[in-house]
Design a protein around this motif. Sequence first.
Motif, mmCIF file in Angstrom:
data_model
loop_
_atom_site.group_PDB
_atom_site.id
_atom_site.type_symbol
_atom_site.label_atom_id
_atom_site.label_comp_id
_atom_site.label_asym_id
_atom_site.label_seq_id
_atom_site.Cartn_x
_atom_site.Cartn_y
_atom_site.Cartn_z
ATOM 1 N N GLU A 1 -84.856 -41.599 62.770
ATOM 2 C CA GLU A 1 -85.106 -42.438 61.611
ATOM 3 C C GLU A 1 -83.935 -42.425 60.627
ATOM 4 O O GLU A 1 -83.815 -43.307 59.793
ATOM 5 C CB GLU A 1 -86.388 -41.976 60.916
ATOM 6 C CG GLU A 1 -86.293 -40.571 60.341
ATOM 7 C CD GLU A 1 -87.626 -40.066 59.786
ATOM 8 O OE1 GLU A 1 -87.657 -39.651 58.626
ATOM 9 O OE2 GLU A 1 -88.620 -40.093 60.533
ATOM 10 N N LEU A 2 -83.076 -41.412 60.725
ATOM 11 C CA LEU A 2 -81.910 -41.325 59.844
ATOM 12 C C LEU A 2 -80.640 -41.862 60.500
ATOM 13 O O LEU A 2 -79.578 -41.836 59.882
ATOM 14 C CB LEU A 2 -81.685 -39.871 59.412
ATOM 15 C CG LEU A 2 -82.836 -39.215 58.649
ATOM 16 C CD1 LEU A 2 -82.501 -37.768 58.334
ATOM 17 C CD2 LEU A 2 -83.149 -39.981 57.366
ATOM 18 N N PHE A 3 -80.759 -42.357 61.732
ATOM 19 C CA PHE A 3 -79.566 -42.789 62.446
ATOM 20 C C PHE A 3 -78.873 -43.935 61.728
ATOM 21 O O PHE A 3 -77.636 -44.053 61.766
ATOM 22 C CB PHE A 3 -79.927 -43.203 63.874
ATOM 23 C CG PHE A 3 -78.735 -43.670 64.667
ATOM 24 C CD1 PHE A 3 -77.769 -42.763 65.080
ATOM 25 C CD2 PHE A 3 -78.571 -45.014 64.980
ATOM 26 C CE1 PHE A 3 -76.656 -43.182 65.795
ATOM 27 C CE2 PHE A 3 -77.467 -45.436 65.698
ATOM 28 C CZ PHE A 3 -76.509 -44.525 66.107
ATOM 29 N N GLY A 4 -79.633 -44.803 61.055
ATOM 30 C CA GLY A 4 -79.042 -45.929 60.338
ATOM 31 C C GLY A 4 -78.024 -45.502 59.294
ATOM 32 O O GLY A 4 -77.075 -46.236 59.006
ATOM 33 N N SER A 5 -78.209 -44.305 58.735
ATOM 34 C CA SER A 5 -77.262 -43.810 57.734
ATOM 35 C C SER A 5 -75.961 -43.342 58.366
ATOM 36 O O SER A 5 -74.911 -43.341 57.722
ATOM 37 C CB SER A 5 -77.890 -42.654 56.941
ATOM 38 O OG SER A 5 -79.078 -43.062 56.306
ATOM 39 N N VAL A 6 -76.035 -42.933 59.643
ATOM 40 C CA VAL A 6 -74.857 -42.404 60.336
ATOM 41 C C VAL A 6 -74.093 -43.493 61.070
ATOM 42 O O VAL A 6 -72.872 -43.415 61.227
ATOM 43 C CB VAL A 6 -75.284 -41.298 61.331
ATOM 44 C CG1 VAL A 6 -74.091 -40.763 62.119
ATOM 45 C CG2 VAL A 6 -75.985 -40.164 60.596
ATOM 46 N N GLU A 7 -74.791 -44.537 61.489
ATOM 47 C CA GLU A 7 -74.186 -45.554 62.357
ATOM 48 C C GLU A 7 -72.901 -46.162 61.784
ATOM 49 O O GLU A 7 -71.925 -46.331 62.530
ATOM 50 C CB GLU A 7 -75.209 -46.647 62.661
ATOM 51 C CG GLU A 7 -74.747 -47.602 63.744
ATOM 52 C CD GLU A 7 -75.876 -48.487 64.238
ATOM 53 O OE1 GLU A 7 -75.654 -49.211 65.230
ATOM 54 O OE2 GLU A 7 -76.971 -48.443 63.645
ATOM 55 N N PRO A 8 -72.825 -46.485 60.490
ATOM 56 C CA PRO A 8 -71.562 -47.042 59.970
ATOM 57 C C PRO A 8 -70.385 -46.076 60.080
ATOM 58 O O PRO A 8 -69.227 -46.507 60.042
ATOM 59 C CB PRO A 8 -71.884 -47.350 58.499
ATOM 60 C CG PRO A 8 -73.371 -47.466 58.443
ATOM 61 C CD PRO A 8 -73.879 -46.484 59.446
ATOM 62 N N LEU A 9 -70.667 -44.771 60.210
ATOM 63 C CA LEU A 9 -69.601 -43.765 60.270
ATOM 64 C C LEU A 9 -69.137 -43.478 61.691
ATOM 65 O O LEU A 9 -68.206 -42.693 61.886
ATOM 66 C CB LEU A 9 -70.090 -42.461 59.631
ATOM 67 C CG LEU A 9 -70.610 -42.538 58.198
ATOM 68 C CD1 LEU A 9 -71.165 -41.189 57.772
ATOM 69 C CD2 LEU A 9 -69.523 -42.997 57.248
ATOM 70 N N LEU A 10 -69.784 -44.095 62.698
ATOM 71 C CA LEU A 10 -69.480 -43.766 64.088
ATOM 72 C C LEU A 10 -68.003 -43.926 64.452
ATOM 73 O O LEU A 10 -67.430 -43.041 65.107
ATOM 74 C CB LEU A 10 -70.347 -44.603 65.026
ATOM 75 C CG LEU A 10 -71.828 -44.205 65.116
ATOM 76 C CD1 LEU A 10 -72.582 -45.165 66.035
ATOM 77 C CD2 LEU A 10 -71.968 -42.775 65.609
ATOM 78 N N PRO A 11 -67.331 -45.028 64.051
ATOM 79 C CA PRO A 11 -65.913 -45.151 64.423
ATOM 80 C C PRO A 11 -65.057 -43.983 63.929
ATOM 81 O O PRO A 11 -64.230 -43.448 64.670
ATOM 82 C CB PRO A 11 -65.500 -46.480 63.773
ATOM 83 C CG PRO A 11 -66.765 -47.266 63.680
ATOM 84 C CD PRO A 11 -67.824 -46.252 63.376
#
Length: 239
Positions: free
Chosen positions: A1-11
Amino acid sequence: ELFGSVEPLLPSLREDGVAVWVLGAGPYPAGVVALQELLDAASEELEPEDVWEPEDMNDTCLYIFTSGTTGLPKAARVSHLKSVMCLSFYELVGASSRDVVYLALPLYHMAGSLLGIVGCLGIGERGRGSRGGSGDVLGADPPSTLHPTGATCVLKEKFSASQFWDDCRAEGVTVFQYIGELCRYLVNQPQRQHGLRLAVGSGLRPDVWRSFQQRFGPVRIVETYGMSEGNVTLFNYTG
């Protein structure tokens, strides 16, 4: 449920060589390790001992994020030795295999996972050894031995002061693991009949300590202090 907060930082995480593991239903972008798929595919058969037995008990067993008391939350390294030592937590505060432990603390912190869950697994019953064995002195009482049996642990998904005493009566709870604020919430609840005999945890203010015992009777309270990244734990046995 918190993945959306991390996704922009993936690159940027990929550039730094940081692996991202996620537990939960996907789908997830390429490069993200979906743990649920791996768990579903894993065999239930125990791997050979040489696969999972640590070479050194001081090697890293897991990482647990600190609560952020002394700064931003950070991943603290927990060794196999420290994890195993947590088996003795409830033994040290006087719990037994006959107790029912109520746990409403988050399992992603050390208090809930290692002290709470692992501590319940480590509770045992003490019995006398057999007489006349190797090294025994005839006629003398042999030392007591610990037979790990575990204890019942009642897991509450989210703490509720209004439901706490009803839960305790319904489940026959005798031991409660707290952080200080939980007890402050409870002293504002009506007095209830209960079988609670022991409360153990950290961060209980003296005034709340006194109010808790005045309101709910002679519950033994053992206050402890420790840090996820530390190697010393303090116990207040005297009250």
